[in-house]
Design a protein around this motif. Structure first.
Motif, short mmCIF file in Angstrom:
data_model
loop_
_atom_site.label_atom_id
_atom_site.label_comp_id
_atom_site.label_asym_id
_atom_site.label_seq_id
_atom_site.Cartn_x
_atom_site.Cartn_y
_atom_site.Cartn_z
N ILE A 91 0.85 -1.20 0.00
CA ILE A 91 0.00 0.00 0.00
C ILE A 91 0.88 1.25 0.00
CG2 ILE A 91 -1.62 1.37 1.39
CD1 ILE A 91 -3.04 -0.92 0.11
N ALA A 92 1.91 1.26 0.85
CA ALA A 92 2.79 2.43 0.96
C ALA A 92 3.50 2.71 -0.36
CB ALA A 92 3.80 2.22 2.09
N ALA A 93 3.81 1.67 -1.12
CA ALA A 93 4.49 1.85 -2.39
C ALA A 93 3.61 2.55 -3.42
CB ALA A 93 4.95 0.49 -2.94
N VAL A 94 2.30 2.43 -3.26
CA VAL A 94 1.36 3.04 -4.20
C VAL A 94 1.09 4.50 -3.86
CG1 VAL A 94 -1.04 2.92 -5.02
CG2 VAL A 94 0.27 0.82 -4.69
N LEU A 95 1.17 4.86 -2.58
CA LEU A 95 0.78 6.19 -2.13
C LEU A 95 1.89 7.21 -2.29
CD1 LEU A 95 -1.00 5.16 1.19
CD2 LEU A 95 -2.04 5.54 -1.05
N SER A 96 1.48 8.47 -2.44
CA SER A 96 2.44 9.58 -2.46
C SER A 96 2.86 9.86 -1.02
CB SER A 96 1.77 10.82 -3.06
OG SER A 96 0.81 11.33 -2.15
N PRO A 97 3.93 10.62 -0.81
CA PRO A 97 4.37 10.93 0.55
C PRO A 97 3.27 11.60 1.40
CG PRO A 97 6.11 11.49 -0.97
CD PRO A 97 4.91 11.10 -1.80
N GLU A 98 2.49 12.52 0.78
CA GLU A 98 1.42 13.18 1.51
C GLU A 98 0.32 12.17 1.90
OE1 GLU A 98 2.28 14.28 -1.66
OE2 GLU A 98 3.68 15.80 -0.96
N GLN A 99 0.00 11.30 0.95
CA GLN A 99 -1.01 10.29 1.21
C GLN A 99 -0.55 9.31 2.31
OE1 GLN A 99 -1.26 8.91 -2.82
NE2 GLN A 99 -3.29 9.86 -3.12
N LYS A 100 0.74 8.99 2.32
CA LYS A 100 1.28 8.10 3.35
C LYS A 100 1.08 8.71 4.74
CE LYS A 100 4.87 5.96 0.55
NZ LYS A 100 6.31 5.82 0.34
N GLU A 101 1.35 10.02 4.85
CA GLU A 101 1.18 10.69 6.14
C GLU A 101 -0.29 10.66 6.58
OE1 GLU A 101 3.45 11.81 8.33
OE2 GLU A 101 4.86 10.84 6.95
N THR A 102 -1.18 10.95 5.63
CA THR A 102 -2.61 10.91 5.94
C THR A 102 -3.04 9.50 6.34
OG1 THR A 102 -3.01 12.68 4.36
CG2 THR A 102 -4.92 11.41 5.06
N TRP A 103 -2.52 8.52 5.61
CA TRP A 103 -2.84 7.11 5.89
C TRP A 103 -2.38 6.71 7.29
CZ3 TRP A 103 0.41 2.41 4.61
CH2 TRP A 103 -0.32 1.24 4.75
N LYS A 104 -1.16 7.14 7.65
CA LYS A 104 -0.64 6.84 8.99
C LYS A 104 -1.51 7.47 10.07
CE LYS A 104 4.19 6.14 7.76
NZ LYS A 104 5.56 6.63 7.89
N GLN A 107 -4.67 5.47 10.43
CA GLN A 107 -4.43 4.22 11.15
C GLN A 107 -4.36 4.49 12.66
OE1 GLN A 107 -0.85 2.95 9.07
NE2 GLN A 107 -1.99 1.26 8.16
N GLU A 108 -3.70 5.58 13.03
CA GLU A 108 -3.59 5.92 14.45
C GLU A 108 -4.96 6.25 15.03
OE1 GLU A 108 -2.21 6.13 18.10
OE2 GLU A 108 -1.03 5.45 16.38
N GLU A 109 -5.78 6.97 14.28
CA GLU A 109 -7.14 7.26 14.74
C GLU A 109 -7.94 5.98 14.95
OE1 GLU A 109 -9.11 9.96 12.08
OE2 GLU A 109 -7.46 11.41 12.19
N ASN A 110 -7.80 5.04 14.02
CA ASN A 110 -8.48 3.76 14.16
C ASN A 110 -8.02 3.01 15.41
OD1 ASN A 110 -10.07 4.07 11.90
ND2 ASN A 110 -8.63 3.02 10.54
N ARG A 115 -9.08 1.31 21.04
CA ARG A 115 -8.73 1.38 22.47
C ARG A 115 -9.89 1.94 23.28
NH1 ARG A 115 -3.54 3.94 20.78
NH2 ARG A 115 -2.22 2.17 20.28
N GLU A 116 -10.49 3.01 22.76
CA GLU A 116 -11.61 3.62 23.47
C GLU A 116 -12.78 2.64 23.55
OE1 GLU A 116 -11.86 6.48 25.15
OE2 GLU A 116 -9.72 6.68 24.76
N GLY A 117 -13.03 1.91 22.49
CA GLY A 117 -14.10 0.92 22.49
C GLY A 117 -13.88 -0.15 23.54
N ARG A 118 -12.65 -0.57 23.70
CA ARG A 118 -12.34 -1.58 24.71
C ARG A 118 -12.52 -1.03 26.12
NH1 ARG A 118 -7.04 -3.39 21.68
NH2 ARG A 118 -7.97 -4.71 20.10
#
Length: 137
Positions: A91-104, A107-110, A115-118
């Motif tokens: 996935i990271a190989a397909v994304l641009s650097p900006e998209q990678k940051e947004t993706w990361k 993922q952290e929000e998820n 954690r909050e759900g637990r």
């Protein structure tokens, strides 16, 4: 928020290390486990020598099965982890650097939502805001 996360990780690591030291970082082999369980049963149930031998054989067989199942699960989990990592790299190989940051950050929000759900779950993993299902349905 990052400071709290770092503190939580450090506390968790300390707890894990303390547990490992208590156990002595050693696994009990199936033979030791079978022997210990047989001795307990012999003491509590006053087993005869014949019963003791039969019970020991059963305990040993079960302990060996459990160890094999545990090893299989461990291998499966390691395999799944490697597959997830390979997927993330693709996935990271397909994304641009900006998209990678947004993706990361997504993922952290998820992770945070998980954690909050637990944390919000009550007894038996139920959400305290949602009533438990009734048994008379």
């Amino acid at each position: 928020m990052k400071k709290i996360l770092i503190i939580a990780v450090l506390v968790g690591a300390t707890f894990v290390q303390a547990q490992a030291q208590r156990r002595g970082n050693q696994e009990i082999n199936p033979e030791q486990l079978a022997e210990r369980m047989t001795e307990r049963m012999t003491e509590k149930l006053n087993l005869s020598e014949v019963q003791k031998e039969q019970v020991h054989a059963l305990h040993l067989e079960e302990a060996q099965k459990r160890k094999a199942a545990w090893e299989e699960r461990r291998e499966t989990m390691e395999s799944m982890k490697a597959e997830r990592e390979a997927y993330r790299e693709k996935i990271a190989a397909v994304l641009s650097p900006e998209q990678k940051e947004t993706w990361k950050s997504l993922q952290e929000e998820n992770r945070e939502r998980m954690r909050e759900g637990r944390r919000g779950q009550g007894p038996r993993g139920r959400n305290p805001q949602r009533p438990a299902p009734s048994d008379n349905q």
